[in-house]
Every structure is written in C-alpha cells, then in structure tokens.
Design a protein around this motif. Structure first.
Motif, short mmCIF file in Angstrom:
data_model
loop_
_atom_site.label_atom_id
_atom_site.label_comp_id
_atom_site.label_asym_id
_atom_site.label_seq_id
_atom_site.Cartn_x
_atom_site.Cartn_y
_atom_site.Cartn_z
N SER A 66 -100.36 -41.60 47.41
CA SER A 66 -99.27 -41.10 48.26
C SER A 66 -99.25 -41.85 49.58
N ASP A 90 -93.64 -29.09 43.30
CA ASP A 90 -94.34 -30.36 43.12
C ASP A 90 -93.81 -31.20 41.97
N ARG A 91 -92.72 -30.78 41.31
CA ARG A 91 -92.18 -31.55 40.20
C ARG A 91 -90.68 -31.33 40.08
N PHE A 146 -93.50 -36.31 39.97
CA PHE A 146 -94.49 -35.30 40.29
C PHE A 146 -95.32 -35.65 41.52
N GLU A 147 -95.87 -34.61 42.08
CA GLU A 147 -96.81 -34.70 43.20
C GLU A 147 -98.18 -34.30 42.67
N THR A 150 -101.95 -38.23 45.42
CA THR A 150 -101.23 -39.11 44.50
C THR A 150 -99.88 -38.51 44.14
N ASN A 151 -98.99 -39.35 43.65
CA ASN A 151 -97.74 -38.91 43.04
C ASN A 151 -97.32 -39.96 42.03
N LYS A 186 -101.47 -34.55 40.45
CA LYS A 186 -101.85 -35.11 39.15
C LYS A 186 -101.09 -34.42 38.03
N SER A 244 -90.47 -38.83 45.77
CA SER A 244 -91.39 -37.81 45.26
C SER A 244 -90.96 -36.46 45.83
N ASP A 285 -91.96 -39.08 49.52
CA ASP A 285 -92.39 -40.48 49.44
C ASP A 285 -91.38 -41.30 48.64
N SER A 288 -92.38 -34.57 47.77
CA SER A 288 -92.72 -34.45 49.19
C SER A 288 -92.01 -35.49 50.06
N THR A 310 -99.02 -43.52 38.05
CA THR A 310 -99.50 -42.71 39.17
C THR A 310 -100.04 -43.62 40.27
#
Length: 408
Positions: free
Chosen positions: A316, A247-248, A383-384, A322-323, A386, A150, A154, A152, A313
């Motif tokens: 996280s 974030d994407r 994505f991070e 969520t991601n 929603k 992700s 993950d 971030s 989805t």
C-alpha cells in the motif's frame, strides 16, 4: 450473467392474490463463501409491474436487502451472501421508498467517475489524453480506465509510463492482426498502424447495488480510406458492485465486438493483445508485488500459463499494508482457462514493474468473421489487505455460475 436464468423460480409470489408479495430461497453452492450478485428475471415476478415493484422491499430475516432493476428491465439484482439460507421476502414497503443510490456516476471534463457514495473507485477516460510535452502526438488516447483506486484510495493503475507511453491503465487493444493480408497493430501506437478510441456512450446507470456505463469504442486503421477505417466496433460495459464491506468492491468488464470489414479480421497468436490488460502503479516492483494464480503459479512461473483467476498484490502507498486486484476469467471466454502475460521479474532494467493481461490469443490465433458478435467477460475484485486463495476460488465460482432458486 444474463445467460443464467432461475428456471426453478416457482415460489416467489405466494402471499397475496394480486401476487405482490412472496418469498424464495437460493441453493447452497459448495465452495462459494463470498457475497456476490445474483438476479431474478423480471418476468418471474408475475403481475408485479415496474410501478408496483418500486414500492416494495426485499428483506431477509426482517432486514432490508438493497435491490435494483437492470437497465434492460429484465432482472432484479441483489447481493446474496451464501450464509443466507433462510427465505428472502418481497413485500410492500411501509411508506414511501427513499433514494438509495449508492454507486454513482459523474461525467466531467472527459472523465466518467464511478464512486461509492462520495468515495471514488474508478474513472473511465472518454476525453482525449495527450502525451507529455515533447513526446510524439501519436500516443494520444481515449477509451481506457484510470485511475483504478483501492478501497482506501491508493492509485493502482498507471498511464503513459516513459518505458511504454502507449500503456493506459486498464485497456485491451489487439496487437498483431491481419487485415486483407496486411498487419495492423492497435496496441503499439508508435507503429502508426491502428488505435482504439472512445466514440460515444450507449448508457449509464446508477443504483443501490451497482452502477456503470456502456461505451462504444472504435478500433481504427489509421492509414485506411474512410470507408474501411473501422476494423472493430466494440461495446465496453463496466459495472461496479457494492459488496457491503469497506475493504472490497467488484468490477465487471465486458467487451462485445464485431467487425464491419468484408472479410473480417484475424487476431494472430501473440503474447500481447485484447482481453484485459493492466499496467500497475509505479510503486510496485519485484520486491513488493506478488502474483498467485488458480493453478498455484507465482510471479516467476505464471507468464504464458493458463488460469481461471490471477491475483496481484502489492504494498500500500503508506507502506503499512497491502492491496491488489483479483482478475477472473469467465468460462465462455476464448481459450478459458485463459493464458496470461505477466512481465518478468527482472524487466524494466531490473525494477520488475508489474503488468498483467488475460490474453486469449497468446497461444492460438482467432479469426473474427464479418458482422458476427463476440464477447469476452472479466471480473475484478479490488481489495484492501489480504485475499486468500480459497476466497479467490469462491469469487470465481460465483462468477462462473450463480446459485439457483430452490423449493422450500
């Protein structure tokens, strides 16, 4: 995207007699609200050659817009935001141009890693991965993506889970196939019939807009004689796109393949096989992972249905958000809108682990003729937080057809 050309690209180089400067606009596309890659054919740049273009900048309302020439030298690529309704300008740079490489490639110890600056995004494993100690060596594998991260950091993919040692992150072997009247399974390695392995790299590429690789993979019939061991030759191209936000990011996954066998190969209709499959992280299960498709189906109802896109989805790693991954199927793909395999929510002993696949042969067999090229194209938005259904539809529309150049 190479099939989509800007036929109306007639105003690009207007400013200078030597055609070294100019401007253009892109048509507004209804329903597209997300930034996405677009291209301008290099041949449309008139007398601007490679050396000249390397000393020019692309700007929008005075702001520099990163651009990149593709590895074939046919197109100029940049990230277009639909809100940009004014003119893009191509003009001489003030002074020299700095190295603006953002999406980078690093190969080491059998891993090709794609990163955004110093932030790793995904790894393609071209070296051999061996199973855990005590597990049959038939499960060794190369030629797959793991980890997919992700934004971030993950880890979203998983390899060699004890319930399916043949699952390898993101990969796409064919399952029930017929070759000269015999069944060959390239997916279930335990059957000792077939496997898919990395052969070599065709190319790698980096730049300010995207980076990636093209790899040659072989679909091997394990028990066949040497001259007939290769059932399919596959060129897998993976491109990571910077979306200009933290974030994407976006991944294009294109599989082009052909069969050298005299009579080709038959992909039987089956619930698994080919396309794009992903085994998700062990952190995700029935209580913290959701599914939404373009047709409004969820985790309980999506399996076996067809869709233009499917969004998975999950929670996280820190439990604070969520991601996930949005999967997009290209309109020219076999069986598009494409059928899917999504594991039942009560699977894995009631855990409900997550597996997703676009499976073009789920409901209909596919005869692969000898020495004929076939192609499947997919896109993933990682994505991070929603991502809404409207955003997902916008991403699919921009994948299905880029905006065109218009006259002022």
């Amino acid at each position: 995207m190479s099939r989509i050309f800007f036929g109306l690209f007639i105003i690009l180089l207007l400013s200078c007699n030597n055609k070294e400067e100019g401007g253009f606009k892109l048509a507004k596309e209804d329903g597209i609200s997300q930034a996405s890659p677009v291209s301008v054919p290099f041949e449309s740049l008139g007398n601007v050659d490679w050396a000249t273009l390397g000393n020019m900048t692309l700007t929008y309302e005075g702001r520099k817009v990163p651009f990149q020439l593709d590895e074939n030298g046919k197109s100029l690529w940049f990230l277009h935001t639909p809100q940009n309704t004014a003119e893009y300008k191509l003009e001489k740079a003030d002074g020299g141009t700095a190295d603006t490489t953002l999406i980078k490639v690093n190969k080491s110890n059998g891993n090709l890693q794609l990163s955004k600056g110093f932030i790793p995004l995904l790894t393609y494993r071209y070296g051999m991965t061996y199973p855990p100690e005590g597990v049959d060596s038939i499960f060794q594998k190369s030629g797959y993506i793991h980890p997919l991260l992700s934004p971030s950091g993950d880890t979203l993919s998983r390899i060699q889970p004890p319930d399916h040692y043949h699952h390898y992150g993101i990969w796409g072997p064919w399952t029930h196939t017929q070759i000269e009247g015999e069944r060959v399974d390239f997916w279930n390695l335990v059957e000792r019939q077939g496997t898919v392995l990395f052969k070599d790299f065709n190319d790698t590429f980096t730049g300010p807009v995207y980076g990636g690789f093209s790899a040659h993979q072989e679909h091997i019939i394990i028990k066949a004689e040497e001259d007939n061991r290769i059932a399919l030759n596959e060129n897998l191209e993976v491109k990571v796109w910077d979306l200009g936000r933290p974030d994407r990011y976006m991944v294009d996954y294109t599989s082009q393949f052909n069969s050298p066998l005299e009579n080709g190969i038959l992909f039987e209709a089956y619930r698994y096989g080919g396309g794009l499959g992903m085994r998700f992280t062990e952190r995700w299960h029935k209580d913290n992972c959701t599914v939404l498709t373009s047709e409004g189906k969820d985790r309980l109802s999506a399996d076996g249905t067809n869709a233009r896109w499917c969004m998975v989805t999950g929670e996280s790693a820190n439990g604070q958000g969520t991601n996930g991954v949005l999967f997009l199927s290209y309109p020219e793909n076999k069986s598009h809108p494409e059928p899917m395999r999504i594991w039942p929510i009560d699977g894995n002993g009631g855990r409900g682990d997550m597996f997703f696949e676009f499976c073009p042969i789920r409901h209909e067999e596919w005869k692969i003729q000898p020495n004929k090229d076939y192609r499947l194209r997919y896109r993933m938005v990682v994505f991070e937080g929603k991502l809404t259904a409207d955003e997902a539809e916008s991403y699919w529309k921009s994948f299905a057809g880029m905006p065109k150049i218009v006259k002022e």
